[in-house]
Design an enzyme around this catalytic site. Structure first.
Site, PDB file in Angstrom:
ATOM      1  N   LYS A 232      16.120  -4.095  40.596  1.00 41.82           N
ATOM      2  CA  LYS A 232      14.952  -3.843  39.957  1.00 41.82           C
ATOM      3  C   LYS A 232      13.908  -4.902  40.789  1.00 41.82           C
ATOM      4  O   LYS A 232      12.685  -4.696  40.816  1.00 41.82           O
ATOM      5  CB  LYS A 232      15.195  -4.759  38.496  1.00 41.82           C
ATOM      6  CG  LYS A 232      15.910  -3.815  37.599  1.00 41.82           C
ATOM      7  CD  LYS A 232      15.575  -4.174  36.199  1.00 41.82           C
ATOM      8  CE  LYS A 232      16.018  -3.234  35.169  1.00 41.82           C
ATOM      9  NZ  LYS A 232      15.904  -3.353  33.703  1.00 41.82           N
TER      10      LYS A 232
ATOM     11  N   LYS B 211      23.246   6.457  38.393  1.00 41.32           N
ATOM     12  CA  LYS B 211      23.481   6.390  37.125  1.00 41.32           C
ATOM     13  C   LYS B 211      22.291   7.109  36.376  1.00 41.32           C
ATOM     14  O   LYS B 211      21.045   6.970  36.935  1.00 41.32           O
ATOM     15  CB  LYS B 211      23.686   5.272  36.431  1.00 41.32           C
ATOM     16  CG  LYS B 211      22.515   4.388  36.137  1.00 41.32           C
ATOM     17  CD  LYS B 211      22.705   2.995  35.469  1.00 41.32           C
ATOM     18  CE  LYS B 211      21.430   2.166  35.282  1.00 41.32           C
ATOM     19  NZ  LYS B 211      21.425   1.037  34.300  1.00 41.32           N
TER      20      LYS B 211
ATOM     21  N   LYS C  15      16.876   5.912  31.856  1.00 36.14           N
ATOM     22  CA  LYS C  15      15.640   6.371  31.263  1.00 36.14           C
ATOM     23  C   LYS C  15      14.298   5.998  31.877  1.00 36.14           C
ATOM     24  O   LYS C  15      13.397   6.756  31.707  1.00 36.14           O
ATOM     25  CB  LYS C  15      15.727   5.851  29.696  1.00 36.14           C
ATOM     26  CG  LYS C  15      15.795   4.193  29.740  1.00 36.14           C
ATOM     27  CD  LYS C  15      15.848   3.812  28.251  1.00 36.14           C
ATOM     28  CE  LYS C  15      16.226   2.339  28.169  1.00 36.14           C
ATOM     29  NZ  LYS C  15      17.570   1.957  27.737  1.00 36.14           N
TER      30      LYS C  15
END
Ligand code: TYM
Length: 336
Positions: free
Chosen positions: A119, A201, A204
């Site tokens: 992130k 992965k 969303k």
């Protein structure tokens, strides 16, 4: 009256961030397992909205997503009566314990977290303190409820292991306080992959809408996204080392239909990828259809959602306050 005490059920806790609509990955890797656990365990499930603001959120959108996620948890089949269903920010003990645990967490441990590194690379303009200390808040979410198991997808295992280390350290510094929780990762669909880049992965927050199935996608969209899923040139439906794209589709199909890989291979023997992709899409759409209908029903009554949130927050506050009180006492704080 009977004097035979019922065996106490083991406690389970897990949370999901209300950022965007959950994907098929969240559903198969987490939510569906929560539903399966609610009969056997004493379950607490929360919306981790405080975690969501570690990356920038648009306030109006976040607010809408909190309602939606709460409705969705019930739509997938989680009962607000049988489980402790609540919103993290509505229960103050989470941030309180998070501070205390952050004083038992080492800088080096946090800087090794894969999710932090990913992130931080993705949001290089906003590497804030919350993003870094995110796992201590997650440890607080877990340890407040003293669960035995924490059902999560593969990507959250590292955070759960850190939670155990923090709990162990606290226990050895201040005496037995926390139950050491175990991550509970299912074998099937623990890491549902992106439909466009099966080395990653399914997420969303992916910018490519074709990479994920949202739980709100309609049947046509689901079928289209599966038809476009990246596979390989072999055109033979079989689970094999390195074929991430087809393996992912087989895993999804297995998770949704309950069929084993050899049965799936037989079913599509000589039929190519096109038929298989359509079958996966059909099976997923059939699974999500009833959830979408229930979701629409719950979303019609915001006052009811708020009432259920309030009820959940009050119950969660009562449980978490007890653990927090115990922790503060052990650490030497004066409670009046
Ligand atoms: P979150 O919101 O990213 O995801 C919620 C759950 O979905 C699982 N998951 C997946 N499983 C399989 N395949 C995928 N592609 C996939 N993507 C997501 C996640 O592993 C997770 O179980 N930090 C957590 C939220 C959290 C939490 C907690 C979890 C906060 N406090 C305490 C457990 C206990 C998160 O961001 O999950």
């Amino acid at each position: 009256m009977t004097d035979i005490a019922l065996p106490k059920k083991d406690r389970v806790l897990s949370c999901i961030q209300p950022t965007g609509t959950p994907t098929l990955g969240n559903y198969l890797g987490a939510l569906r397992n929560w539903v399966a656990m609610q009969d056997e365990f004493d379950c607490a499930f929360a919306l981790a909205d405080l975690h969501a603001v570690t990356v920038r959120q648009e306030p109006a959108k976040l607010r809408a997503q909190i309602y939606e996620m709460f409705a969705l948890l019930m739509a997938v089949g989680l009962s607000p009566e049988r489980n402790l269903l609540f919103v993290q920010s509505q229960v103050p003990a989470h941030t309180q314990l998070s501070w205390l645990l952050s004083c038992c967490t080492q800088f080096g441990e946090l800087s090794r977290m894969t999710q932090y590194k990913e992130k931080a690379a993705k949001h290089a303009d906003n590497i804030n303190l919350g993003l870094f200390s995110y796992p201590t808040l997650m440890a607080a979410d877990i340890l407040l409820y003293q669960p035995k198991y924490v059902p999560v997808g593969e990507d959250q295992k590292q955070h759960c292991e850190l939670t155990r280390n923090i709990a162990q350290r606290f226990n050895s510094l201040y005496g037995e306080t926390f139950v050491l929780p175990e991550p509970y990762v299912m074998k099937t669909a623990a890491r549902v992959r992106s439909l466009q880049d099966p080395t990653k992965k399914m997420s969303k927050s992916d910018e490519n809408q074709n990479a994920f199935i949202s739980l709100k996608d309609d049947k046509d969209t689901i079928l289209r996204k599966f038809r476009r899923a990246v596979t390989d040139s072999q055109a033979h439906v079989a689970y094999r080392e390195g074929a991430d794209g087809i393996n992912n589709l087989m895993e999804i199909y297995k998770a949704v239909t309950g069929k084993e890989y050899d049965a799936i291979e037989r079913e599509f023997d000589g039929r190519g990828y096109g038929d298989f992709k359509t079958a996966v899409g059909e099976a997923v759409a059939a699974e999500l259809g009833p959830i979408q209908q229930r979701f629409a029903e719950y979303m019609k009554d915001k006052a009811q959602l708020e009432q259920l949130m309030k009820q959940g927050a009050e119950r969660a506050a009562a449980v978490s306050r007890r653990t927090l009180g115990k922790v503060m006492k052990k650490m030497g704080f004066v409670q009046v």
